[in-house]
Design a protein around this motif. Structure first.
Motif, mmCIF file in Angstrom:
data_model
loop_
_atom_site.group_PDB
_atom_site.id
_atom_site.type_symbol
_atom_site.label_atom_id
_atom_site.label_comp_id
_atom_site.label_asym_id
_atom_site.label_seq_id
_atom_site.Cartn_x
_atom_site.Cartn_y
_atom_site.Cartn_z
ATOM 1 N N MET A 356 0.761 -1.158 -0.047
ATOM 2 C CA MET A 356 0.073 0.106 0.157
ATOM 3 C C MET A 356 1.077 1.048 -0.046
ATOM 4 O O MET A 356 1.969 1.400 0.975
ATOM 5 C CB MET A 356 -0.909 0.204 1.357
ATOM 6 C CG MET A 356 -1.890 -0.996 1.326
ATOM 7 S SD MET A 356 -2.846 -1.181 2.797
ATOM 8 C CE MET A 356 -3.744 0.156 2.980
ATOM 9 N N HIS A 357 0.351 2.328 -0.832
ATOM 10 C CA HIS A 357 0.992 3.501 -0.986
ATOM 11 C C HIS A 357 2.486 3.634 -1.396
ATOM 12 O O HIS A 357 3.268 4.575 -1.044
ATOM 13 C CB HIS A 357 1.040 4.218 0.579
ATOM 14 C CG HIS A 357 -0.376 4.218 1.093
ATOM 15 N ND1 HIS A 357 -0.608 5.099 2.143
ATOM 16 C CD2 HIS A 357 -1.554 3.926 0.678
ATOM 17 C CE1 HIS A 357 -2.067 4.981 2.393
ATOM 18 N NE2 HIS A 357 -2.860 4.308 1.262
ATOM 19 N N ILE A 358 3.253 2.598 -1.833
ATOM 20 C CA ILE A 358 4.605 2.656 -2.073
ATOM 21 C C ILE A 358 4.665 2.658 -3.776
ATOM 22 O O ILE A 358 3.720 3.054 -4.391
ATOM 23 C CB ILE A 358 5.021 1.100 -1.845
ATOM 24 C CG1 ILE A 358 4.348 -0.082 -2.772
ATOM 25 C CG2 ILE A 358 4.775 0.800 -0.336
ATOM 26 C CD1 ILE A 358 5.078 -1.317 -2.837
ATOM 27 N N VAL A 359 5.799 3.237 -3.985
ATOM 28 C CA VAL A 359 6.249 3.350 -5.528
ATOM 29 C C VAL A 359 6.180 2.046 -6.113
ATOM 30 O O VAL A 359 6.608 0.963 -5.374
ATOM 31 C CB VAL A 359 7.711 3.792 -5.521
ATOM 32 C CG1 VAL A 359 8.373 3.714 -6.933
ATOM 33 C CG2 VAL A 359 7.814 5.389 -4.948
ATOM 34 N N ASP A 360 5.751 1.836 -7.336
ATOM 35 C CA ASP A 360 5.452 0.630 -7.841
ATOM 36 C C ASP A 360 4.494 -0.507 -7.288
ATOM 37 O O ASP A 360 4.963 -1.665 -6.785
ATOM 38 C CB ASP A 360 6.816 -0.236 -7.855
ATOM 39 C CG ASP A 360 7.676 0.262 -9.262
ATOM 40 O OD1 ASP A 360 7.218 1.545 -9.979
ATOM 41 O OD2 ASP A 360 8.900 0.083 -9.361
ATOM 42 N N GLU A 361 3.459 0.110 -6.559
ATOM 43 C CA GLU A 361 2.479 -0.663 -5.923
ATOM 44 C C GLU A 361 1.900 -1.746 -6.870
ATOM 45 O O GLU A 361 1.842 -1.669 -7.991
ATOM 46 C CB GLU A 361 1.351 0.471 -5.736
ATOM 47 C CG GLU A 361 0.062 -0.351 -4.891
ATOM 48 C CD GLU A 361 -1.044 0.546 -4.606
ATOM 49 O OE1 GLU A 361 -2.226 0.231 -4.226
ATOM 50 O OE2 GLU A 361 -0.867 1.832 -4.665
ATOM 51 N N TYR A 362 1.494 -2.851 -5.937
ATOM 52 C CA TYR A 362 1.405 -4.031 -6.892
ATOM 53 C C TYR A 362 0.248 -4.987 -6.276
ATOM 54 O O TYR A 362 -0.106 -4.800 -4.969
ATOM 55 C CB TYR A 362 2.519 -4.778 -7.330
ATOM 56 C CG TYR A 362 3.086 -5.538 -6.028
ATOM 57 C CD1 TYR A 362 2.842 -7.028 -5.530
ATOM 58 C CD2 TYR A 362 4.064 -4.746 -5.088
ATOM 59 C CE1 TYR A 362 3.146 -7.387 -4.538
ATOM 60 C CE2 TYR A 362 4.543 -5.366 -3.920
ATOM 61 C CZ TYR A 362 3.979 -6.758 -3.672
ATOM 62 O OH TYR A 362 4.552 -6.986 -2.455
#
Length: 391
Positions: A356-362
């Motif tokens: 959640m809420h990260i760069v490069d969410e997946y």
């Protein structure tokens, strides 16, 4: 209903992620319109309510022979801003090695898509008399900020029980943390930067306050909740100073105080006020006080694990061969508003909290597909003719 009319969940998720619904603009109206068209053409009674310009809640309702019980599936359309550093365009989702990457894949458009497909899948069972009650599929705005969407939803719509879609790794969660975010202003005394001893530097004293808050965080770490862990307090925003050649008179700190079930905002703020009183005594004439609050989703909440709603959810998962162990969400979500309205609620959905809420969410695509089965199993059990969890 023909299987051809039910969208592929990965395709639907991809279409939803392609719509930029990030704060502060939101733009959830376009996502709501996409879902409204799909649900409407498949027999659901659809309402799109514009809450703010370009920002709309979706409510899609289907009755299976009886108005009661009413079961609500709920998740949110908004996402946090993408920010820099992505290896791909955040709103041009990419499939790679069994994952879909893009802003909102995990939080929480995978839940939005899986809930929609599950709702469409159960329609035939309802028409065949295998379900009794009303299914309400809802997708709302603004969960990531002030929960305007669910607050408005619950002003107009009631449910006997609710399932909220958030990243839980597909597990069944019955509790979550909440938060309160006080804004503290530290006031010192201005002076020329060439004569710093003539002033009281608000930024320097704000650093001392952060150290004091760090000690408080250590105390909180000992208050463990069995499902959601310990409460925390974290400095998240700093604003200070007036000019590059002046000793700063003011500095503002925003703290994120995470609450666990059993704690109240009032109690947490009382503890912070006690810390500020200590600080003001130790560092007079410098003064620190709470001057406002940043918006949050809300407080902590919990549905007791022995509640008939939770027990019925577990029964449905057992029948589908899915895991039934309950857990808790270490972040806040819209469940708190359902519980505040007296509605029993659980949280489950595809995706990892760590994504959640990260760069490069997946999100893992097999987990997305499995979540369709999860939501389908829950609806089948909770709307089973003769069920009594809601009475």
């Amino acid at each position: 209903m023909s299987a051809e009319t039910i969208p592929d969940v990965v395709r639907l998720l991809t279409d939803l992620v392609s719509i930029d619904t990030a704060h502060p603009v939101g733009n959830e109206g376009k996502a709501a319109a996409l879902l409204a068209e799909i649900m409407g053409r498949n027999g659901f009674d659809v309402e799109v309510e514009e809450i703010e310009p370009g920002r709309a809640n979706l409510v899609a309702r289907l009755e299976f022979g009886s108005a009661t019980p009413t079961l609500m599936l709920n998740s949110h359309l908004d996402v946090v801003p993408a920010g820099p550093g992505w290896s791909m365009s955040p709103f041009a989702p990419v499939q790679k090695e069994g994952r879909l990457y893009g802003r909102g894949t995990a939080d929480a458009k995978a839940s939005v898509a899986a809930m929609a497909v599950a709702a469409l899948c159960v329609r035939d069972r309802g028409e065949a008399g295998q379900l009794s009650g009303t299914l309400v599929y809802t997708a709302v705005i603004d969960e990531e900020a002030g929960s305007t969407g669910v607050r408005r939803l619950l002003e107009k719509h009631h449910a006997h029980g609710a399932i909220v879609g958030e990243p839980t790794g597909g597990r069944l969660f019955t509790a979550h943390q909440g938060s309160v975010c006080p804004v503290v202003e530290v006031t010192g005394r201005a002076a020329h930067a060439g004569a710093p001893d003539q002033g009281a530097n608000a930024i320097v004293h704000a650093a001392a306050l952060i150290e004091l808050i760090g000690d408080y965080a250590g105390v909180l770490s000992g208050r463990d909740h069995s499902l959601v862990g310990a409460p925390t307090v974290t400095p998240v925003l700093v604003e200070g100073g007036e000019a590059s050649n002046s000793v700063p008179e003011r500095c503002r700190l925003t703290f994120d105080r995470r609450l666990v079930p059993g704690e109240t905002e009032k109690d947490a703020l009382m503890e912070i006020e006690q810390l500020l009183t200590q600080f003001n005594t130790d560092y007079a004439p410098v003064n620190a006080e709470v001057v406002g609050f940043a918006p949050t989703t809300g407080g902590p909440s919990e549905t007791p694990t022995g509640h008939p709603f939770v027990v019925s959810c577990q029964r449905g998962l057992v029948d589908a061969g899915l895991a039934v162990e309950v857990g808790g969400l270490g972040v806040s979500c819209d469940m708190s508003h359902f519980r505040a309205a007296g509605i029993p609620c659980v949280v489950t959905g595809p995706g990892a909290v760590e994504a959640m809420h990260i760069v490069d969410e997946y999100v893992d695509l097999e987990e997305v597909r499995r979540s369709v089965r999860t939501y389908d199993a829950l609806v089948r059990e909770l709307l089973r003719p003769g069920s009594s969890w809601w009475r």
